[in-house]
Design a protein around this motif. Sequence first.
Motif, mmCIF file in Angstrom:
data_model
loop_
_atom_site.group_PDB
_atom_site.id
_atom_site.type_symbol
_atom_site.label_atom_id
_atom_site.label_comp_id
_atom_site.label_asym_id
_atom_site.label_seq_id
_atom_site.Cartn_x
_atom_site.Cartn_y
_atom_site.Cartn_z
ATOM 1 N N LEU A 195 0.832 -1.304 0.094
ATOM 2 C CA LEU A 195 0.218 0.059 0.064
ATOM 3 C C LEU A 195 0.941 1.349 0.062
ATOM 4 C CD1 LEU A 195 -2.706 -1.145 2.554
ATOM 5 C CD2 LEU A 195 -3.217 -0.517 0.223
ATOM 6 N N ARG A 196 1.868 1.328 0.860
ATOM 7 C CA ARG A 196 2.762 2.591 0.868
ATOM 8 C C ARG A 196 3.369 2.861 -0.611
ATOM 9 N NH1 ARG A 196 4.299 0.164 5.872
ATOM 10 N NH2 ARG A 196 6.347 -0.642 5.047
ATOM 11 N N ARG A 197 3.976 1.635 -1.084
ATOM 12 C CA ARG A 197 4.860 1.959 -2.631
ATOM 13 C C ARG A 197 3.698 2.265 -3.233
ATOM 14 N NH1 ARG A 197 7.396 -3.039 -0.695
ATOM 15 N NH2 ARG A 197 5.849 -4.199 -2.024
ATOM 16 N N ALA A 198 2.431 1.549 -3.419
ATOM 17 C CA ALA A 198 1.583 2.050 -4.477
ATOM 18 C C ALA A 198 1.303 3.436 -4.467
ATOM 19 C CB ALA A 198 0.483 0.971 -4.530
ATOM 20 N N ALA A 199 0.783 4.079 -3.162
ATOM 21 C CA ALA A 199 0.339 5.229 -2.915
ATOM 22 C C ALA A 199 1.362 6.261 -3.413
ATOM 23 C CB ALA A 199 0.374 5.479 -1.303
ATOM 24 N N TRP A 200 2.711 5.846 -3.254
ATOM 25 C CA TRP A 200 3.952 6.927 -3.799
ATOM 26 C C TRP A 200 3.744 6.932 -5.447
ATOM 27 C CZ3 TRP A 200 6.363 10.989 -2.466
ATOM 28 C CH2 TRP A 200 7.444 11.407 -3.178
ATOM 29 N N THR A 201 3.843 5.484 -5.914
ATOM 30 C CA THR A 201 4.043 5.275 -7.144
ATOM 31 C C THR A 201 2.674 5.711 -8.277
ATOM 32 O OG1 THR A 201 5.211 3.402 -6.838
ATOM 33 C CG2 THR A 201 4.111 3.611 -9.188
ATOM 34 N N ILE A 202 1.611 5.573 -7.504
ATOM 35 C CA ILE A 202 0.306 6.497 -8.276
ATOM 36 C C ILE A 202 0.310 7.710 -8.177
ATOM 37 C CG2 ILE A 202 -1.957 6.286 -8.374
ATOM 38 C CD1 ILE A 202 -1.962 3.446 -7.094
ATOM 39 N N SER A 203 0.698 8.286 -6.925
ATOM 40 C CA SER A 203 0.961 9.777 -7.016
ATOM 41 C C SER A 203 1.905 10.348 -7.975
ATOM 42 C CB SER A 203 1.265 10.003 -5.528
ATOM 43 O OG SER A 203 0.338 9.687 -4.530
ATOM 44 N N GLU A 204 3.042 9.861 -8.040
ATOM 45 C CA GLU A 204 3.960 10.028 -9.014
ATOM 46 C C GLU A 204 3.436 10.139 -10.546
ATOM 47 O OE1 GLU A 204 7.745 11.181 -8.401
ATOM 48 O OE2 GLU A 204 6.257 12.019 -7.092
#
Length: 209
Positions: A195-204
């Motif tokens: 979830l943490r990695r996805a939040a950052w990747t999708i935000s970017e």
Amino acid sequence: MRILFVGNSFTSRNNLPGLIAAMAAERGIAVGHKLISAGGASLRQHLNAGKARAELATGNYDTVVLQEQSTLPLKNPARMHENIRDFHTAITEVGAQTVLYMTWSRKNQPQAPFTAAYATIAAELGATLVPAGLIWEHFQAAHPTPSLHDADDSHPALAGSYLTACVFLITLLHEDPSQLDLPVKGLSEETAAVLRRAAWTISELIAGV
């Protein structure tokens, strides 16, 4: 940062303000917070009740997060915008920043009307937009599990609240949550990391669109 949250169970469920503060603390950032919440309440109901206005008048907050009733952006975006404009006036009068917490659609329903309703009024007012619902949409398209929705297909499951807290960390504090070491009871370490990695990747990703 001192945050006043105004909303309903989409904010109070799984203690979203507490999750945000815990993530910020892991980055060495102190976040004080208070939540004014009522089940199913709209921002208009909060305005009429007076409690949020009274809390604003204390001058204790530099940031106010507004979460509209979960179906109003779909059913009556014009009324939602009116509610937010009136709140924004009260917020700016005390020198605080307006932040709009974009929520999500019911499970397997279109997100686009919610995204448009929140993005339009945020642009009009120059308010900060936390695009949680949009991040949910992208996450669910790529990850069949974990489920972000609770059993009612509406409220956030713990995974949904955790992902949302990550989006707040990114948007408000400009911090990357992907390397946080923050265990949460009820989520496996592996799921929390996804979830943490996805939040950052999708935000970017969406920032570059």
